[in-house]
Write an enzyme that holds these catalytic residues in place. Sequence first.
Site, PDB file in Angstrom:
ATOM      1  N   ALA A  88       0.841  -1.202   0.000  1.00 65.56           N
ATOM      2  CA  ALA A  88       0.000   0.000   0.000  1.00 65.56           C
ATOM      3  C   ALA A  88       0.872   1.246   0.000  1.00 65.56           C
ATOM      4  O   ALA A  88       1.948   1.274   0.588  1.00 65.56           O
ATOM      5  CB  ALA A  88      -0.920   0.000   1.220  1.00 65.56           C
ATOM      6  N   SER A 142       2.352  -2.330   4.341  1.00 63.67           N
ATOM      7  CA  SER A 142       2.492  -0.896   4.132  1.00 63.67           C
ATOM      8  C   SER A 142       3.797  -0.590   3.429  1.00 63.67           C
ATOM      9  O   SER A 142       4.759  -1.367   3.511  1.00 63.67           O
ATOM     10  CB  SER A 142       2.465  -0.158   5.469  1.00 63.67           C
ATOM     11  OG  SER A 142       3.682  -0.383   6.187  1.00 63.67           O
ATOM     12  N   ASP A 143       3.853   0.549   2.743  1.00 62.69           N
ATOM     13  CA  ASP A 143       5.152   1.093   2.389  1.00 62.69           C
ATOM     14  C   ASP A 143       5.836   1.492   3.692  1.00 62.69           C
ATOM     15  O   ASP A 143       5.201   1.618   4.743  1.00 62.69           O
ATOM     16  CB  ASP A 143       5.000   2.290   1.454  1.00 62.69           C
ATOM     17  CG  ASP A 143       6.244   2.532   0.603  1.00 62.69           C
ATOM     18  OD1 ASP A 143       7.334   2.046   0.985  1.00 62.69           O
ATOM     19  OD2 ASP A 143       6.138   3.212  -0.432  1.00 62.69           O
ATOM     20  N   TRP A 144       7.135   1.706   3.626  1.00 62.18           N
ATOM     21  CA  TRP A 144       7.918   1.924   4.838  1.00 62.18           C
ATOM     22  C   TRP A 144       7.553   3.256   5.497  1.00 62.18           C
ATOM     23  O   TRP A 144       7.655   4.305   4.864  1.00 62.18           O
ATOM     24  CB  TRP A 144       9.393   1.830   4.505  1.00 62.18           C
ATOM     25  CG  TRP A 144       9.966   0.449   4.669  1.00 62.18           C
ATOM     26  CD1 TRP A 144      11.095   0.112   5.356  1.00 62.18           C
ATOM     27  CD2 TRP A 144       9.442  -0.799   4.164  1.00 62.18           C
ATOM     28  NE1 TRP A 144      11.298  -1.262   5.314  1.00 62.18           N
ATOM     29  CE2 TRP A 144      10.306  -1.837   4.591  1.00 62.18           C
ATOM     30  CE3 TRP A 144       8.324  -1.143   3.412  1.00 62.18           C
ATOM     31  CZ2 TRP A 144      10.087  -3.187   4.289  1.00 62.18           C
ATOM     32  CZ3 TRP A 144       8.095  -2.476   3.106  1.00 62.18           C
ATOM     33  CH2 TRP A 144       8.973  -3.473   3.545  1.00 62.18           C
ATOM     34  N   ALA A 201       4.609   4.241   6.207  1.00 63.37           N
ATOM     35  CA  ALA A 201       3.402   4.814   5.599  1.00 63.37           C
ATOM     36  C   ALA A 201       2.181   4.748   6.507  1.00 63.37           C
ATOM     37  O   ALA A 201       1.248   5.527   6.333  1.00 63.37           O
ATOM     38  CB  ALA A 201       3.081   4.096   4.283  1.00 63.37           C
TER      39      ALA A 201
END
Length: 777
Positions: free
Chosen positions: A191, A224-226, A228
């Site tokens: 995401a 998640s993206d890092w 995020a």
Amino acid sequence: MDDASLNDRMAGLTLERKVRLLTGASMFTLRGDDEIGLEPMAFSDGPTGVRGLHFTDGPLTALFPNATLLASSWRTETAEEVGRLLAEEAERQQIHVVLGPTVNLHRTPLGGRLFEAYSEDPLLTGRLAAAYVTGMQSRGIGACPKHLVANEAETERHTVDSVVDERTLRELYLLPFEIAVEDSDPWTLMAAYNDVNGTAATEQSTVNNAILKGEWGWPGLLMSDWFATKSAGPAANGGLDLVMPGPMGPWGPALVAAVEAGEVDESVIDDHLRRLLLLAERVGALDAPRGWRTDLPEPADDVRREQLTRLAAQGMTVLANDGVLPLAREASVALIGRLALETTCMGGGSASVRAPHQVSIADGLAATGAGVRVVDGVAVRNRARAGDFSMRVQLYGASGALISDTVSGEAKVAVGMPEQELPEPATRLVLSATVPAGAMRVGVLGVGSATVTIGGASYDVELASESDDIGGDFLRPPGWQTDVVLDEPSELVADVTVGALSRFGLAAEPTPPTDDDAIAAAVAAAAAAEVAVVVVGLTEEQETEAFDKATLALPGRQDELVSAVAAAARRTVVVVNAATPVLMPWRDEVDAILWAGLPGQEGGHAVAAALLGDIEPAGRLVTSFPAADGESPAWDVVPTDGRLPYDEGVFVGYRGYAARKAAPPAYWFGEGLGYGEWSYGEVTLDGSVVSVEVTNTSARDSREVVQVYLQPAEDDQPVRLVGWTTVDVFSGSTQAVDVAIDARAMRTWDDGVWRPLTSGRLLVARGLGDIRGEVAL
């Protein structure tokens, strides 16, 4: 593994233990749990290589051509091969999941991260992504298409609200994910950072739950993206399964409390954990540690080098050619340009890797035995960059104690990463390396206050943050540099007081010529040669995560260099060393243009093979090249009051150009010459298959990409790619080509449902600038 077995594993876990497993253990690892047979898992960034668990000074790993260059082959077979090869790179480093491919679209050519993404078209992007995933997962390594969804620019990427209507979201930006899910079942997805229509991507229940997990029936894990994830309960309820990185994060006790307060049902937590355990089973991290292969090619061995050379050269695209290409091997060549000597082989940010080498175009052409004179060019960078050498790194804590003293194999170091085990946080670092004698340009990178010493001189430097992005100064740190003349090898030392999260490094390289001197030398060399080959392009300053471009113009005086050389040379070839569109005001002044992308560690060998015709550069563009700044159906990347409206709707890229939403492009999506010449026969339609005979009328065997577009009869419907086939044809031969039409491109989202498009014309083309035939639908 069935649900009953998964339920049995989870039955004995407390809520706290369940939640604990849903946040990373470190920057790139997940926790295990012996009681349920769960082994720790490791992730790695991976669009152009598998970097591993370390941002700096990690193991050497193969550097692949960038995504747009690979996509320019238009071959799903190439994408699948790349997936298999990257899986080998992952297995060699014991990585379970590779974070790629990037399937966001080239909405605007200003996007700084476009070099990681395939194209401006959702069908081409989706089918290439599916092939990549299939290849990678066939080797037991999980793939992770990203970033879901509407993440087409980097400016304010953590907070921007992408405002997209439902039709546009469905037909363009969700479609590549839909195709990848349907055709290859990726084991994970990622995401995005941004909001979509006012809701964070990590909390988008409509996208994540209703569409992805419900309508599409996807069983995988959504991470998640890092950094995020912005919430506990809303993200958990919104379909996010895993928060990265760890060990800290917004879940943990906050998510436990949300469950206990009734905000989140524990069944939601159980679903997230089931998906995590399914991933573990798929990648060999359940019940016993995975057995990793040890018989894999090394990044610099002959097998890998041949593969990477071939993959890069095949995707390169001939944009113009009056017959000078391929070069005659016996011709005298003046090879000109800073990027000929310092070829940009990869972009910046999380896609960068520590490659065993990066072959320049100068070294690649020299290795062929061709008669080449190499001449430096004008400056292409405005910033200091970390040098290609090792350095000593001494870290000091707030107490003043020396807490680490190591040697880094790279002239850059990451400080403050979660996996670093230090007795106290580092607040000061001393970087040092030996610099050779001569005229040198030296400097330091990072955020903070620095004292730099070299050759008896000392400089006090203030390096201020340049980005509001949480990782901006880490991915593209600010720097300072100066020119010195050293009578003998000297130690370069930077004593830095840390000012913010950043990457730190040393810069040292020979002082380059002035631009005026470079242009004069280039003109003289060009006049004396039979052919001048000028290499121009971009660097990691423009093609990078966390920053967008402001212009498509080449940096510095590169345009002036090309025009000066073209005026003096008998024949001029321009090699464009860039992953994304650039302006070419000199294109009518030169004899040939080869778009070379960011060609990976074997880049120089690949460009040489393409120029000499040893490997045909049969690529076709995957994004349209505007003729001028601003002349694109979608342009702006800077939000207004935090919002970035996708006002162009479905008229992105070639769709918008064909509908006259912008001036005609300099080069169309799908355009490319190769080294063959082609005639097309009559076009026929049988059901969902378009057929046409193509003849290679040239004296060379060649590859053609037969493209089919739908021009719907309805005025509000844009033209769109609906199918294509690549075909290799011997010189003088004719081949019947069948192109299967993909039904997913033959529909429109209409008032909440898909409606098929049943009237219009099917165009057979070599890009929309070169239509070769049509048939009524």
